[in-house]
Design an enzyme around this catalytic site. Structure first.
Site, PDB file in Angstrom:
ATOM      1  N   GLU A  49      16.577   1.377 -19.235  1.00  0.00           N
ATOM      2  CA  GLU A  49      17.133   1.350 -20.588  1.00  0.00           C
ATOM      3  C   GLU A  49      17.185  -0.082 -21.090  1.00  0.00           C
ATOM      4  O   GLU A  49      17.517  -1.005 -20.345  1.00  0.00           O
ATOM      5  CB  GLU A  49      18.544   1.932 -20.593  1.00  0.00           C
ATOM      6  CG  GLU A  49      19.205   1.935 -21.971  1.00  0.00           C
ATOM      7  CD  GLU A  49      20.675   2.343 -21.938  1.00  0.00           C
ATOM      8  OE1 GLU A  49      21.170   2.831 -22.968  1.00  0.00           O
ATOM      9  OE2 GLU A  49      21.327   2.155 -20.891  1.00  0.00           O
ATOM     10  N   TYR A  64      15.289   4.520 -23.925  1.00  0.00           N
ATOM     11  CA  TYR A  64      15.048   4.890 -22.526  1.00  0.00           C
ATOM     12  C   TYR A  64      13.547   5.063 -22.330  1.00  0.00           C
ATOM     13  O   TYR A  64      12.882   5.719 -23.139  1.00  0.00           O
ATOM     14  CB  TYR A  64      15.750   6.200 -22.168  1.00  0.00           C
ATOM     15  CG  TYR A  64      17.249   6.104 -22.138  1.00  0.00           C
ATOM     16  CD1 TYR A  64      17.920   5.614 -21.018  1.00  0.00           C
ATOM     17  CD2 TYR A  64      18.001   6.514 -23.237  1.00  0.00           C
ATOM     18  CE1 TYR A  64      19.304   5.529 -20.995  1.00  0.00           C
ATOM     19  CE2 TYR A  64      19.381   6.438 -23.217  1.00  0.00           C
ATOM     20  CZ  TYR A  64      20.027   5.941 -22.101  1.00  0.00           C
ATOM     21  OH  TYR A  64      21.390   5.860 -22.088  1.00  0.00           O
ATOM     22  N   HIS A 108      19.132   6.045 -14.549  1.00  0.00           N
ATOM     23  CA  HIS A 108      18.498   4.866 -15.132  1.00  0.00           C
ATOM     24  C   HIS A 108      19.223   3.593 -14.721  1.00  0.00           C
ATOM     25  O   HIS A 108      20.397   3.601 -14.360  1.00  0.00           O
ATOM     26  CB  HIS A 108      18.426   4.962 -16.666  1.00  0.00           C
ATOM     27  CG  HIS A 108      19.740   4.814 -17.372  1.00  0.00           C
ATOM     28  ND1 HIS A 108      20.510   5.887 -17.748  1.00  0.00           N
ATOM     29  CD2 HIS A 108      20.435   3.715 -17.782  1.00  0.00           C
ATOM     30  CE1 HIS A 108      21.601   5.460 -18.372  1.00  0.00           C
ATOM     31  NE2 HIS A 108      21.574   4.133 -18.401  1.00  0.00           N
ATOM     32  N   HIS A 127      30.854  -0.021 -20.243  1.00  0.00           N
ATOM     33  CA  HIS A 127      30.846   0.536 -18.893  1.00  0.00           C
ATOM     34  C   HIS A 127      30.060  -0.389 -17.977  1.00  0.00           C
ATOM     35  O   HIS A 127      29.206  -1.161 -18.426  1.00  0.00           O
ATOM     36  CB  HIS A 127      30.266   1.958 -18.852  1.00  0.00           C
ATOM     37  CG  HIS A 127      28.879   2.117 -19.403  1.00  0.00           C
ATOM     38  ND1 HIS A 127      28.457   1.557 -20.577  1.00  0.00           N
ATOM     39  CD2 HIS A 127      27.806   2.795 -18.936  1.00  0.00           C
ATOM     40  CE1 HIS A 127      27.205   1.877 -20.829  1.00  0.00           C
ATOM     41  NE2 HIS A 127      26.779   2.624 -19.827  1.00  0.00           N
ATOM     42  N   HIS A 147      23.816   5.695 -29.254  1.00  0.00           N
ATOM     43  CA  HIS A 147      24.699   6.666 -28.628  1.00  0.00           C
ATOM     44  C   HIS A 147      26.006   6.781 -29.418  1.00  0.00           C
ATOM     45  O   HIS A 147      26.502   5.782 -29.951  1.00  0.00           O
ATOM     46  CB  HIS A 147      25.092   6.219 -27.217  1.00  0.00           C
ATOM     47  CG  HIS A 147      23.965   6.199 -26.232  1.00  0.00           C
ATOM     48  ND1 HIS A 147      23.121   7.263 -26.037  1.00  0.00           N
ATOM     49  CD2 HIS A 147      23.572   5.241 -25.356  1.00  0.00           C
ATOM     50  CE1 HIS A 147      22.253   6.957 -25.080  1.00  0.00           C
ATOM     51  NE2 HIS A 147      22.502   5.738 -24.661  1.00  0.00           N
ATOM     52  N   HIS A 202      24.044  -2.159 -16.163  1.00  0.00           N
ATOM     53  CA  HIS A 202      24.717  -1.036 -15.518  1.00  0.00           C
ATOM     54  C   HIS A 202      23.677  -0.043 -15.012  1.00  0.00           C
ATOM     55  O   HIS A 202      22.473  -0.244 -15.213  1.00  0.00           O
ATOM     56  CB  HIS A 202      25.673  -0.320 -16.490  1.00  0.00           C
ATOM     57  CG  HIS A 202      24.991   0.352 -17.642  1.00  0.00           C
ATOM     58  ND1 HIS A 202      24.778  -0.276 -18.850  1.00  0.00           N
ATOM     59  CD2 HIS A 202      24.460   1.604 -17.779  1.00  0.00           C
ATOM     60  CE1 HIS A 202      24.155   0.549 -19.672  1.00  0.00           C
ATOM     61  NE2 HIS A 202      23.936   1.703 -19.042  1.00  0.00           N
TER      62      HIS A 202
END
Length: 309
Positions: free
Chosen positions: A265, A255, A214, A199, A246, A152
């Site tokens: 990432e 990151y 990112h 996501h 997270h 992503h």
């Protein structure tokens, strides 16, 4: 799954192509699959089956040129183009062959200032383990950091409310999670999915349009994220955050920056999402003190909020 299937590719601008290739191919461990007449370099993760997912282009400024999603067929491509136009955005048809092994693409600029593409055809090249009775192991699984796939991107720009409208009501995504702005019900950060992943793309409100926060690469497990940290240290890669987890998405993460200053990432795990479930909401305070960004340290990171390309 119909319509938009998954993230398909992203073209990243690097300021030194040689150093960029060394980073993404030799350190990150992506497989180089081709170079075109304009000098762009094509790469992919070890478990990807289409010809490429990452394209590197030498430029004077770091950042992202465009982000492409694969759709299920040409009929969906035509319909989605018509729907995007009805939403009020101009579209452009990029001819087949402009990218190696890729069919015709529909490109449009979204309200955040980013170029998004849709396409239906890309050469299926499988991988070295084969599609019938596949081998359980390949040396590519341990070449460099060795992510499985491009997963992503997080993009920064204005008008995220309009972006939410476009992605959910036109492109068929669902809102998985969001963060509201301080002392407001306005959604200032969005995590959107066209699958049941945590996501497939995310947006954060930002005054400047078209910014890349990112590009993310998926790892098999948190142990592989920790392994990535060792490889980053051995190669003097500057780390921004991590290893940590997270609260948002519940993914394990590091990151760091490529040689041009583009953040990347290494990501593992994450929530499973479905379009019939209501999105998870976070407040601005929850992003920091609530561990939304960094569960281990429960704080905001200035570089994470401010450094984009």
């Amino acid at each position: 799954m119909t319509g938009v299937l998954r993230p398909g590719h992203v073209q990243i601008r690097v300021m030194d192509l040689h150093e960029g290739v060394r980073h993404y191919r030799d350190v990150l461990g992506l497989e180089e699959t081709g170079r075109d007449a304009s000098g762009r370099v094509y790469l992919r993760g070890w478990d990807e089956r289409d010809h490429h997912s990452i394209i590197l282009r030498q430029a004077d400024q770091a950042g992202m040129d465009f982000f492409g999603f694969k759709v299920d067929n040409e009929h969906s491509l035509d319909k989605l183009e018509a729907d995007v136009r009805a939403f009020g955005l101009k579209t452009e048809r990029i001819p087949a062959g402009d990218l190696l092994e890729t069919g015709e693409r529909v490109r449009f600029e979204i309200p955040s200032g980013h170029l998004i593409e849709l396409y239906a055809q890309k050469t299926y090249t499988s991988h070295d383990r084969g599609d019938k009775n596949p081998a359980s192991y390949s040396r590519k699984m341990d070449t460099g950091i060795a992510p499985m796939r491009f997963d992503h991107a997080l993009l920064y720009g204005p008008n995220v409310g309009q972006v939410l409208d476009l992605f959910t009501n036109v492109l068929g995504f669902h809102l998985a999670e969001y963060v509201t702005l301080p002392d407001s019900d306005t959604k200032g950060a969005l995590w959107l999915a066209c699958s049941n992943k945590a996501h497939d793309i995310a947006f954060v409100i930002h005054p400047e349009p078209g910014k890349l926060h990112h590009v993310s690469f998926y790892m098999e497990s948190i142990d592989r994220v920790f392994r990535a940290a060792d490889i980053m240290a051995a190669n003097d890669i500057k780390v921004d955050i991590g290893p940590t987890r997270h609260g948002i998405t519940r993914g394990g993460t590091i990151y760091a920056w490529d040689p041009s200053g583009n953040r990347f990432e290494t990501f593992s795990g994450g929530n499973t999402t479905y379009p019939d479930q209501p999105p998870i909401g976070w407040t601005w305070e929850g992003l920091g003190e609530g561990g939304g960004l960094d569960v281990a340290h429960r704080k905001m990171h200035e570089t994470f909020l401010t450094v984009v390309t």
